[in-house]
Structure formats: C-alpha cells, structure tokens
Scaffold this motif. Structure first.
Motif, PDB file in Angstrom:
ATOM      1  N   MET A 277       0.844  -1.372   0.302  1.00 47.93           N
ATOM      2  CA  MET A 277      -0.227  -0.227   0.285  1.00 47.93           C
ATOM      3  C   MET A 277       1.044   1.374   0.365  1.00 47.93           C
ATOM      4  O   MET A 277       0.442   2.240  -0.714  1.00 47.93           O
ATOM      5  N   ASN A 278       2.033   1.563   1.119  1.00 49.52           N
ATOM      6  CA  ASN A 278       3.210   2.260   0.885  1.00 49.52           C
ATOM      7  C   ASN A 278       4.167   2.650  -0.824  1.00 49.52           C
ATOM      8  O   ASN A 278       3.597   3.520  -1.228  1.00 49.52           O
ATOM      9  N   LEU A 279       4.088   1.514  -1.785  1.00 51.65           N
ATOM     10  CA  LEU A 279       4.318   1.856  -3.181  1.00 51.65           C
ATOM     11  C   LEU A 279       3.299   2.485  -3.772  1.00 51.65           C
ATOM     12  O   LEU A 279       3.974   2.789  -4.456  1.00 51.65           O
ATOM     13  N   ARG A 280       2.120   1.966  -3.399  1.00 52.12           N
ATOM     14  CA  ARG A 280       1.535   2.594  -4.744  1.00 52.12           C
ATOM     15  C   ARG A 280       0.998   3.802  -4.892  1.00 52.12           C
ATOM     16  O   ARG A 280       0.773   5.129  -5.425  1.00 52.12           O
ATOM     17  N   ASN A 281       1.795   4.912  -3.406  1.00 54.83           N
ATOM     18  CA  ASN A 281       1.666   6.062  -3.699  1.00 54.83           C
ATOM     19  C   ASN A 281       3.186   6.592  -3.727  1.00 54.83           C
ATOM     20  O   ASN A 281       3.636   7.518  -4.511  1.00 54.83           O
ATOM     21  N   SER A 282       3.796   5.216  -4.738  1.00 52.73           N
ATOM     22  CA  SER A 282       5.495   6.346  -4.960  1.00 52.73           C
ATOM     23  C   SER A 282       5.022   6.335  -6.465  1.00 52.73           C
ATOM     24  O   SER A 282       4.532   6.144  -7.280  1.00 52.73           O
ATOM     25  N   LYS A 283       6.907   7.083  -7.119  1.00 51.73           N
ATOM     26  CA  LYS A 283       6.723   7.238  -8.273  1.00 51.73           C
ATOM     27  C   LYS A 283       6.967   5.544  -9.200  1.00 51.73           C
ATOM     28  O   LYS A 283       6.724   5.087 -10.632  1.00 51.73           O
ATOM     29  N   LYS A 284       7.000   4.837  -8.235  1.00 53.76           N
ATOM     30  CA  LYS A 284       7.781   3.304  -9.051  1.00 53.76           C
ATOM     31  C   LYS A 284       6.344   2.067  -8.911  1.00 53.76           C
ATOM     32  O   LYS A 284       6.702   1.678 -10.141  1.00 53.76           O
ATOM     33  N   TRP A 285       5.265   2.928  -8.894  1.00 57.92           N
ATOM     34  CA  TRP A 285       4.621   2.348  -8.315  1.00 57.92           C
ATOM     35  C   TRP A 285       4.036   2.214  -9.965  1.00 57.92           C
ATOM     36  O   TRP A 285       3.250   1.664 -10.701  1.00 57.92           O
ATOM     37  N   GLN A 286       3.816   3.680 -11.257  1.00 56.04           N
ATOM     38  CA  GLN A 286       3.552   3.961 -12.570  1.00 56.04           C
ATOM     39  C   GLN A 286       2.996   3.309 -12.909  1.00 56.04           C
ATOM     40  O   GLN A 286       2.142   2.432 -13.703  1.00 56.04           O
ATOM     41  N   PRO A 287       4.437   2.414 -13.596  1.00 54.78           N
ATOM     42  CA  PRO A 287       5.185   2.540 -14.373  1.00 54.78           C
ATOM     43  C   PRO A 287       4.129   0.266 -14.632  1.00 54.78           C
ATOM     44  O   PRO A 287       3.805   0.016 -15.574  1.00 54.78           O
ATOM     45  N   VAL A 288       4.032  -0.572 -13.060  1.00 55.81           N
ATOM     46  CA  VAL A 288       4.244  -1.482 -12.982  1.00 55.81           C
ATOM     47  C   VAL A 288       2.532  -1.452 -12.993  1.00 55.81           C
ATOM     48  O   VAL A 288       2.120  -2.275 -12.877  1.00 55.81           O
ATOM     49  N   ASP A 289       2.116  -0.498 -12.558  1.00 56.74           N
ATOM     50  CA  ASP A 289       0.283  -0.549 -12.555  1.00 56.74           C
ATOM     51  C   ASP A 289      -0.702  -1.363 -13.229  1.00 56.74           C
ATOM     52  O   ASP A 289      -0.853  -2.759 -13.199  1.00 56.74           O
ATOM     53  N   PRO A 290      -0.210  -1.169 -14.730  1.00 55.86           N
ATOM     54  CA  PRO A 290      -0.994  -1.187 -15.208  1.00 55.86           C
ATOM     55  C   PRO A 290      -0.352  -2.581 -16.412  1.00 55.86           C
ATOM     56  O   PRO A 290      -1.234  -4.010 -16.490  1.00 55.86           O
ATOM     57  N   LEU A 291       1.007  -3.375 -16.553  1.00 55.62           N
ATOM     58  CA  LEU A 291       1.004  -4.712 -15.966  1.00 55.62           C
ATOM     59  C   LEU A 291       0.587  -5.532 -14.898  1.00 55.62           C
ATOM     60  O   LEU A 291       0.594  -6.957 -15.337  1.00 55.62           O
ATOM     61  N   LEU A 292       1.078  -4.901 -13.878  1.00 56.55           N
ATOM     62  CA  LEU A 292       0.301  -5.869 -12.568  1.00 56.55           C
ATOM     63  C   LEU A 292      -1.231  -6.374 -12.974  1.00 56.55           C
ATOM     64  O   LEU A 292      -1.494  -7.408 -12.674  1.00 56.55           O
ATOM     65  N   LYS A 293      -1.705  -5.015 -12.932  1.00 57.83           N
ATOM     66  CA  LYS A 293      -3.102  -5.155 -12.905  1.00 57.83           C
ATOM     67  C   LYS A 293      -3.796  -6.538 -14.323  1.00 57.83           C
ATOM     68  O   LYS A 293      -4.418  -7.215 -13.875  1.00 57.83           O
ATOM     69  N   SER A 322       2.182 -14.749  -5.277  1.00 56.59           N
ATOM     70  CA  SER A 322       1.925 -13.256  -5.983  1.00 56.59           C
ATOM     71  C   SER A 322       0.271 -12.989  -4.555  1.00 56.59           C
ATOM     72  O   SER A 322      -0.147 -11.829  -5.113  1.00 56.59           O
ATOM     73  N   ALA A 323      -0.284 -13.645  -4.086  1.00 56.25           N
ATOM     74  CA  ALA A 323      -1.115 -13.679  -3.249  1.00 56.25           C
ATOM     75  C   ALA A 323      -1.134 -12.227  -2.213  1.00 56.25           C
ATOM     76  O   ALA A 323      -2.279 -11.540  -2.413  1.00 56.25           O
ATOM     77  N   VAL A 324       0.034 -11.809  -1.877  1.00 56.18           N
ATOM     78  CA  VAL A 324       0.683 -10.322  -1.607  1.00 56.18           C
ATOM     79  C   VAL A 324       0.272  -9.436  -2.429  1.00 56.18           C
ATOM     80  O   VAL A 324      -0.586  -8.092  -2.023  1.00 56.18           O
ATOM     81  N   LEU A 325       0.300  -9.735  -3.626  1.00 56.82           N
ATOM     82  CA  LEU A 325      -0.065  -8.555  -4.824  1.00 56.82           C
ATOM     83  C   LEU A 325      -1.366  -8.322  -5.114  1.00 56.82           C
ATOM     84  O   LEU A 325      -2.058  -6.699  -5.591  1.00 56.82           O
ATOM     85  N   PHE A 326      -2.621  -8.870  -4.080  1.00 51.95           N
ATOM     86  CA  PHE A 326      -3.672  -8.757  -4.501  1.00 51.95           C
ATOM     87  C   PHE A 326      -4.350  -7.269  -3.925  1.00 51.95           C
ATOM     88  O   PHE A 326      -5.176  -6.916  -3.572  1.00 51.95           O
ATOM     89  N   SER A 327      -3.306  -7.507  -2.150  1.00 54.71           N
ATOM     90  CA  SER A 327      -3.880  -6.295  -1.775  1.00 54.71           C
ATOM     91  C   SER A 327      -3.777  -5.226  -1.990  1.00 54.71           C
ATOM     92  O   SER A 327      -5.015  -4.332  -2.016  1.00 54.71           O
ATOM     93  N   ALA A 328      -3.665  -4.836  -3.774  1.00 53.01           N
ATOM     94  CA  ALA A 328      -3.485  -3.508  -3.843  1.00 53.01           C
ATOM     95  C   ALA A 328      -4.880  -3.356  -4.824  1.00 53.01           C
ATOM     96  O   ALA A 328      -5.502  -1.979  -4.828  1.00 53.01           O
TER      97      ALA A 328
END
Length: 682
Positions: A277-293, A322-328
């Motif tokens: 959840m902390n990573l979701r607010n960082s710049k590191k998350w933005q390019p990975v978000d559509p791929l993970l979705k 990858s169960a913890v990744l579903f928390s996003a």
C-alpha cells in the motif's frame, strides 16, 4: 342414491386428483400474474414485475426443507463490485513497435496445427454424427408423409431467397469497413502469429531484464491465452501457431511473473500488505500498475475458464506466491476468493487442497479479507453438506478440517461467529422441542445441522486449551445433549452415535466427565432376529445415515452394526477414564448391559467382540481397585485425584489402552473411528 367409490378409486382420487387440481390452480395464478394490463404494457409499472418470482421462491421453500435451513444458518455476505478497480478497456497494453516477431514454421509444421484444430476435432465428430442421425430421421419422415415433404420444400426455397437478399445487403454495407480494417490488421501486433521462436526470444529478454519492452508483448500474449475460446471470433484469439506456443506462454508467465514484479517493485519475498500500500503512492508504482493489473485479471480469467484439475492446481500453486500483490486491488481479491471457494468445494482432493492453501495464504496476508474468507468458507461448507453419502464423507471431513484451520487464524474473531451460529442452532432446537412438529424436527434430523454442530465441536477441540472458550463450550454442549434426548428410539441410533462421539471429543479436550453410556443403552439391548432375517444380508453404513429405514430395523446387519459401533464409542469413553480413580463406578452399569447382551444375543459374530470388551473392562476395573486400596487420600482431594496413576497414564502401556488402539484401527473404515484428522489439522 350415488354409488360409493371403491377403495382403489378413493385412494387414486386422494393421491392424484387433489394434487392435480392444486397444481392447476397454482399454474393459473402464475399466469394471471404474468398477464399484461389492459393498458397494453407487458410488464407492470408499479414495481410488481417480480411477483411471479416470489411465488416460485415460496413454492421451492416449502418443498425443500434443507434449502430453508441453509438460509437460516448461513452468514450474510456483503455484495462487492467485481473488478471495480480495473479499467473498462479490453485489457491490452500498448506494445513497443520494436519488439521482435519471428515467422518461422516451427519445424515444418503449418499453422493448421493449431489449438482449435487439436481441441475441437472430437466435438466436430460428435456434432457430425448427431447431424447424420437427425438427417436420417428426417428422411424417414419425408418418405412417410409426402405432404410434409412438399411443405418443407416450399419454405426452404423462400428461406434461401431471403438469405441471399440479406447477405447482399450486408456485403454492400461492410465493404468500406473491410478496406480500413485490412490495412490496420495486417501490421497490428494483436493479430500477428505467435511462434515458438518469438516467445522464446521474449522470455530470454524478460529474464535478463524485467524492464524489457518484451514484457508488455508477453503479457498481451498471456491475455489472449487466458481468454482463448471465449471470444473465438476475435482475430487476436487466432494468434497461436500451435499448442506448444500456448503452453509455453502460460507456463513461463505463471512461473516467472512473481519474481519479475518483485524485481520491478524492489520488494522482498516476505513483503506484507503495508509495504504494497505504501508503494502505490510512489513513482515506482506507476509504470508497473497496468502490467500488474493485466497479469492478475488475466490469471483470474484463466482460473474461470480451465476445466482440467491438474492444470488448475498448477495455476493455483504458482499464483499463491503472488497472493500479497492482490492487496493493491480489493475487488480483485474478492473475485479471486469467489473462484477459490468454488474450486475448494469441488470433489477433487488435489484441487481442493491447492485452493484452500491459496485461501489460507490470502486470509493470513490480507487481514481485510479475513472476514470475507470466514463468511464464504462457512457458507460454502454448509452448501456442501446438504447431502451425505458414502462417496463424499471424506471430502466433507476435509472441508471441515480446512474450515477449522481457517477459523483458528483469529480465534477471538472466529469465536464471535461461532457463538452466533450455535445460537441459531439452539433456537432451532428449542422450537423443535416446544412444538414437536415434523417440519421442526426435520431441521435437526438434517445433515447440515449435524455437520454444523460437528464443526464447532472440532473447533473447540483444537483451541479449547489455549483460549477461553467456555461460553461457546457450554452452548455446544447444550445443543448436543438436547438433540440426543430429542430423538429416542432405535431408528435414530446413527444420529445419537454421532452426537455421543462429539461428547467424547469434548470430554477429551476439556477433561470433563459426561454420562455417555446412558445414551447408548438402546444399542446394547437384545432384539430377536428371525431365521429369515439372519440369512438376509443388507449393507448398513452409519457414516452416511442419520435415520435407519424401517425395513432394516430387525435385520441382523443393523443389530450387528449397532453393537459394534457402541463398542467403539464405549471403548473410547473407557479409554479416556481408564486411569481415573472413579473408573469402577463409571463401568458398572455398562458392564451389566454388556453381560446381558452377551448372554441373550443369537448373532455369533457379536459374541467375541462383546466378550473381549467385558474382559478388558473387568481387568482394568480390578487394576484400579487394587491401586485405590493402597492410597490414603479422600475423593475431595482434587490434586491427589488428578495425579492418580499419572506415571502409568503417560507411559500408555496399560492393557486397555492397547485394546482401544486395536479396536479403533479395526473400526475406522466403518466411519465411527477416532478423529485423527483433528489432531493433524491442529
């Protein structure tokens, strides 16, 4: 004066005519509800369009008592919008134009060797065979009725003329669109054929550098593989050159995606929900978000489409990492749990285990999902225990152990749910005890009710020593005793045996004494068995019975099963108190009944087990009496009573302990054996 109807005529009228009239009245009422108003509207405008549905639901509820019971016992579930946090697009990710594509023929094989060719051949053969049969029947009908043949020829000619006119109109309207589509589809990455060489090159690029542009192309290919067969008319669904390409994409993405996304997000293997959840607010998350979705949503699509249990188990095993990744994505987690509980309730042992391991992982890593997991697990368990037979008893026992393990993750929260559930069971029991009506009694003489009580007994056995569960313990004990005394008589011996077995388990975990033998006196009573009934062999299995049919009450197999089951339960009861100072008093009355049964029974196969139990109980009784003679404490000295023969109990070398172990081992296949799985689960 009218002539009186005969006995057969009256019986026919009573059984058929009234029910037929009632059924006709019900159909007429439903048709009246569906009939449109005189204003010309087909549906009602005042909000009453759902009246026929309510009528049907009420009829179903009166005809199925089990369904009515599950509505009263299940926990309410919150409606969560599925995939609310995902976009409404088709799921494709924009690709890099420079991503390599290779158009090899894969060792000389043509594109004709595709998944559709391999997967649909058998279905096509079956369809062609059905068409041939239908044509043969139609030909016989035409030969038999020439007028019907002329009628078909007339309408067939008109239908062909109509189709030709419709096709010409469609061709004129689609010419302009086809010109534009042909120019775009030829170079679109979503329609290019995927070969083994292309996928191998992408996999190598992604393995060396997770940030490679090939990752987007690989996830798009994974998207098409997960949805293959759902939209077969889409050109992107025909991208796979062969089955080898299909499995190559699936296996690589599922095996390596977790490592790839952890490398992109720079998180460790033991990352928790807070870090995500902390990573979701960082710049590191933005390019990975559509791929993970894309990866998570397509993985769920794959789980929804697959039918092979082995492949499903493999997908669940890889996705569990990858169960913890579903928390996003909370709504995606809800959709995942919905699929998991459906697979968990399936009859396949390996698939059910894989699904439960994933459920437990999600519940442990995502605290927000624990309530949803507990609710869905309980409701799924109730729905799976409607009917019990010889084939699904092991599966129901497995589901129960899984549910106990899941509820043991947070015992305090689970105890609140257990108290609510047992309160509902107690309310049903009080209503049945008060009215004694058949419908109310049927709710207790029901597999859902008994399995629900058994669930909380097992939960208590696993957690009673480590937590304060006395309120739940007393309520469960009250339900078991009330249900056992509510159903006297020989027909309900299987139900009482199950309840007595639960009392044995509660007595073992709490070290409390319950007068269990008094509930088994019916089993130890002698019943005359005629010579004809002795020769008849009928298989009786108490593990899948609650009430015995009347035709089996006087059979030899039923009486033999009663006595052997009683020996099993009594042996477990005596084994628990075999080192206690009060064992001689506990065994006095059961010994009298056992000796009387041994003298009176005419079934030869019962003489040896009954005599063996009598001898073992007498031997242990004499042993305790000899030990009591040399002690000096009084029965009021609780500390001395508890420490009586403690060394012998810890060693477990007494003859009765060995006797009980042999009896339990021999009787376990019959379904009244000890609950060894409880210990394994805890």
């Amino acid at each position: 004066m009218a002539k009186k109807l005969g006995k057969k005529a009256r019986k026919f009228a009573r059984k058929n005519l009234q029910s037929a009239a009632k059924r006709n009245r019900k159909i007429r009422n439903q048709l009246n509800h569906r009939r449109p108003r005189r204003g010309g509207r087909g549906a009602r405008e005042d909000g009453d369009e759902d009246v026929p549905q309510r009528v049907d639901d009420a009829a179903m509820a009166t005809n199925d008592a089990a369904d009515a019971l599950i509505d009263g016992l299940e926990f309410p579930e919150d409606d969560i919008e599925i995939d609310a946090d995902l976009s409404d697009s088709d799921g494709y990710i924009s690709e890099d134009p420079g991503c390599p594509y290779y158009s090899d023929s894969e060792d000389g094989d043509d594109v004709k060797d595709s998944i559709m060719q391999n997967g649909l051949d058998r279905q096509n053969d079956d369809m062609n065979l059905d068409i041939k049969k239908q044509k043969k029947k139609l030909k016989k009908l035409l030969d038999k009725d020439p007028e019907f043949a002329n009628f078909l020829e007339k309408w067939q000619s008109e239908l062909e003329s109509y189709r030709s006119k419709e096709d010409s109109d469609e061709e004129d309207g689609m010419d302009s669109m086809d010109d534009d589509d042909d120019s775009n589809d030829a170079n679109s990455p979503n329609t290019k054929i995927l070969t083994t060489k292309t996928i191998s090159e992408w996999c190598q690029l992604v393995s060396k550098e997770p940030k490679s542009p090939a990752l987007r192309s690989l996830l798009n290919a994974f998207r098409d593989a997960c949805r293959y067969g759902v939209h077969s008319d889409n050109p992107s669904m025909q991208r796979f050159q062969s089955t080898r390409v299909f499995y190559q994409i699936i296996s690589f993405v599922l095996s390596e995606s977790d490592n790839i996304f952890r490398a992109l997000l720079e998180i460790s293997d033991d990352a928790n929900k807070g870090q995500i959840m902390n990573l979701r607010n960082s710049k590191k998350w933005q390019p990975v978000d559509p791929l993970l979705k894309s990866y998570l949503r397509n993985s769920l699509d794959l789980l929804s489409q697959l039918t092979d249990n082995k492949i499903l188990s493999f997908v669940l095993t890889r996705l569990r990492a990858s169960a913890v990744l579903f928390s996003a994505y909370p709504s995606t987690s809800s959709r995942l749990l919905k699929i998991l509980f459906r697979l968990w309730a399936s009859g396949d042992q390996s698939l059910s285990l894989s699904a439960f391991l994933m459920i437990r992982e999600v519940a442990a890593l995502l605290p927000d999902c624990l309530d949803l997991c507990l609710t869905k697990a309980y409701n799924t368990y109730l729905a799976s225990t409607k009917l019990v037979n010889d084939r699904n008893t092991k599966h129901i026992d497995f589901l129960m152990n899984c549910l106990v393990e899941l509820y043991s993750l947070d015992v305090q929260k689970s105890c609140e749910r257990a108290v609510t559930s047992v309160g509902q069971l107690n309310a049903i029991l009080r209503q049945a005890s008060k009215t004694k009506e058949k419908e109310d009694l049927r709710k207790i003489d029901n597999w859902q009710y008994i399995n629900c009580v058994n669930l909380w007994v097992r939960f208590l056995c696993c957690n009673y020593k480590d937590y304060n569960l006395n309120p739940l313990f007393s309520q469960v004990l009250q339900v078991i005793r009330g249900a056992a005394h509510l159903f006297p008589g020989t027909r309900y011996l299987p139900l009482r045996l199950k309840l007595v077995q639960m009392l044995n388990e509660l007595s073992t975990c709490s070290q409390m004494f319950f007068p269990i033998p008094s509930l088994l006196f019916d089993c130890l009573e002698f019943r005359e068995v005629s010579q004809k009934e002795q020769t008849q062999k009928t298989k009786v299995n108490f593990s899948s019975l609650l009430k015995v049919p009347k035709s089996l009450l006087k059979s030899r197999d039923f009486q033999e099963e009663c006595v052997l089951s009683a020996i099993q339960v009594l042996s477990a009861h005596f084994a628990q108190w075999s080192y206690h100072v009060s064992f001689p008093e506990v065994a006095t009355i059961p010994l009298i009944l056992l000796k009387r049964l041994h003298e009176q029974t005419t079934i030869e196969s019962l003489h040896r087990p009954v005599k063996r139990l009598i001898d073992q109980v007498n031997e242990n009784k004499d042993f305790i009496e000899r030990k009591r003679e040399v002690v000096s404490f009084s029965p009021n000295d609780k500390a001395s009573v508890d420490s009586f023969l403690q060394e012998e109990k810890n060693s477990g070398n007494a003859s009765f302990t060995r006797f009980y172990a042999s009896v339990a081992e021999n009787r376990q296949p019959r379904g009244i054996g000890p609950r060894s799985l409880v210990t394994d689960t805890c």
